[in-house]
Write an enzyme that holds these catalytic residues in place. Structure first.
Site, PDB file in Angstrom:
ATOM      1  CB  SER A   1     -12.470 -24.700 -29.859  1.00 25.45           C
ATOM      2  OG  SER A   1     -13.510 -23.921 -29.314  1.00 25.45           O
ATOM      3  CB  THR A   2     -16.142 -24.406 -32.966  1.00 27.02           C
ATOM      4  OG1 THR A   2     -16.143 -23.330 -32.040  1.00 27.02           O
ATOM      5  CG2 THR A   2     -17.504 -24.529 -33.615  1.00 27.02           C
TER       6      THR A   2
ATOM      7  CG  MET B   1     -14.006 -18.688 -33.432  1.00 29.22           C
ATOM      8  SD  MET B   1     -14.366 -18.499 -35.184  1.00 29.22           S
ATOM      9  CE  MET B   1     -14.644 -16.725 -35.268  1.00 29.22           C
TER      10      MET B   1
ATOM     11  CG  HIS C   1     -12.131 -24.079 -26.119  1.00 33.54           C
ATOM     12  ND1 HIS C   1     -11.800 -23.244 -27.174  1.00 33.54           N
ATOM     13  CD2 HIS C   1     -11.002 -24.212 -25.378  1.00 33.54           C
ATOM     14  CE1 HIS C   1     -10.525 -22.893 -27.067  1.00 33.54           C
ATOM     15  NE2 HIS C   1     -10.024 -23.481 -25.987  1.00 33.54           N
TER      16      HIS C   1
ATOM     17  CG  ASP D   1      -6.695 -21.939 -26.491  1.00 29.83           C
ATOM     18  OD1 ASP D   1      -5.662 -21.495 -25.945  1.00 29.83           O
ATOM     19  OD2 ASP D   1      -7.396 -22.840 -25.998  1.00 29.83           O
TER      20      ASP D   1
END
Length: 384
Positions: free
Chosen positions: A205-206, A324, A232, A327
């Site tokens: 993600s991030t 973050m 993401h 998940d």
């Protein structure tokens, strides 16, 4: 208190962002800049905790300013991007240069800042807490200069691949890359045809676009299995990310399409706003895209992909990287229960140590590796 510097050539945008941040108890705007050159000077002078940076600005654009900032005084940066094709491509390059995240703007969003205020604030808090590092100096690509495109894949030779490569993190774990080094594909000998049924699944993600670049560009073109990825990211950006990675990697990279057959030496990135599952169809594995409800506020979600991959047992090599939240943890648990192998990015090289931390803390990681060693770990795992 999060100290914010706003860099945007729009007087209106500087004003609405300043008002938004200053109304919060945990933000204070310490300065504004009207172009990239001024953003560099004020970042050096004010040392903000967060820089919001527009892409298209006069004198010096956001990409070239970001390259200097990440080289000289790394600062957590949130890009302010338009939803045009050109804006999307520039955003992906900004993430590769070290920006932590971005917000999308269009005419409607700018005229109604309240519609994206929560997104701006939540992302700003995450970005301000991120760990950023000096980016290895390399080629700066301005928004007006197109990325090199070719009908053929770059060769596996270091010289052939390095001219496409963008700057990578100067990693802080073992096997640190020297300043100025470029990533080359893993040179371990691999069979040209698949010898097993392995499948690699990656969730991030991030900080993920930069992490994916560091990993995917190091994978050899004759990797004897396919790779599926959940990053993401909103719709529209994942195709640009995939296309860019395809131009700088020995493996083939594309945005996944429904019913794609997973082939060796190919990487498939889940499109924004679609979950990615893997199914068996005769002797083949295929990708299934759905718009089922978000899982943990994510679509695509790593948990959904991991959950479907768990059925393949010890054929699976699952990788969890910077991001973050948590998940992927529940899905990784199922993968481990079915005999799969797991690799987690370590804390030192994660921009946000959330997703890999959840897996490590749950005791689900077979390996914990710095970013620059994950490709080697993948190659070793698929050969077992």
């Amino acid at each position: 208190m999060i100290r914010v510097l706003i860099a945007d050539d729009s007087v209106f945008m500087r004003r609405v962002l300043s008002d938004l941040f200053n109304k919060q108890d945990d933000f204070t705007v310490v300065g504004t800049a009207i172009n990239g050159k001024e953003a560099i000077a004020k970042t050096q002078e004010l040392k903000p905790d967060l820089l919001t940076l527009d892409v298209n600005m006069p004198v010096m654009d956001g990409l070239n300013a970001l390259a200097v900032i990440m080289d000289k005084f790394p600062t957590p940066t949130l890009m302010v991007s338009s939803l045009t094709q050109r804006g999307t491509e520039a955003t992906i390059r900004a993430l590769a240069l070290g920006a932590v995240d971005f917000i999308s703007k269009d005419g409607g969003a700018i005229s109604r800042i309240d519609s994206i205020a929560d997104e701006i604030l939540s992302k700003s808090r995450v970005v301000a807490s991120a760990k950023v590092r000096r980016i290895v100096p390399g080629t700066v690509v301005s928004p007006t200069a197109p990325q090199p495109m070719s009908a053929k894949k770059p060769t596996l030779s270091p010289s052939g691949l390095s001219r496409f490569a963008s700057p990578l993190l100067k990693a802080t774990g073992k096997s640190t890359l020297p300043v100025g080094a470029r990533a080359n594909p893993v040179q371990s000998p691999l069979p040209s045809k698949p010898t097993g049924k392995k499948l690699v699944v990656i969730g991030t993600s991030t900080g993920g676009p930069q992490a994916l670049q560091a990993v995917i560009t190091r994978l050899p073109g004759n990797l004897p299995c396919g790779v599926t990825v959940v990053q993401h990211m909103p719709a529209g950006f994942t195709k640009t990310l995939a296309d860019r990675l395809d131009t700088i990697s020995a493996v083939s990279v594309k945005e996944a399409e429904n019913d794609d057959i997973i082939e060796p030496g190919h990487v498939y990135i889940a499109p924004g706003n679609y979950h990615l599952r893997i199914k068996v169809d005769g002797q083949q594995r295929k990708i299934v895209l759905t718009q089922e409800p978000p899982v943990g506020n994510h679509r695509p979600a790593a948990n959904v992909m991991f959950d479907s991959a768990a059925a393949f047992g010890n054929d699976i090599v699952a990788v969890i990287m910077t991001g973050m939240g948590n998940d992927g943890c529940d899905g990784m648990k199922k993968i481990k229960q079915h005999g799969g192998y797991s690799i987690a990015q370590n804390e030192a090289t994660s921009v946000v140590y959330g997703m890999p931390k959840a897996v490590v803390d749950a005791g689900l990681a077979d390996e914990v590796q710095p970013l620059q060693d994950i490709a080697n770990a993948i190659v070793a795992a698929v050969r077992k």
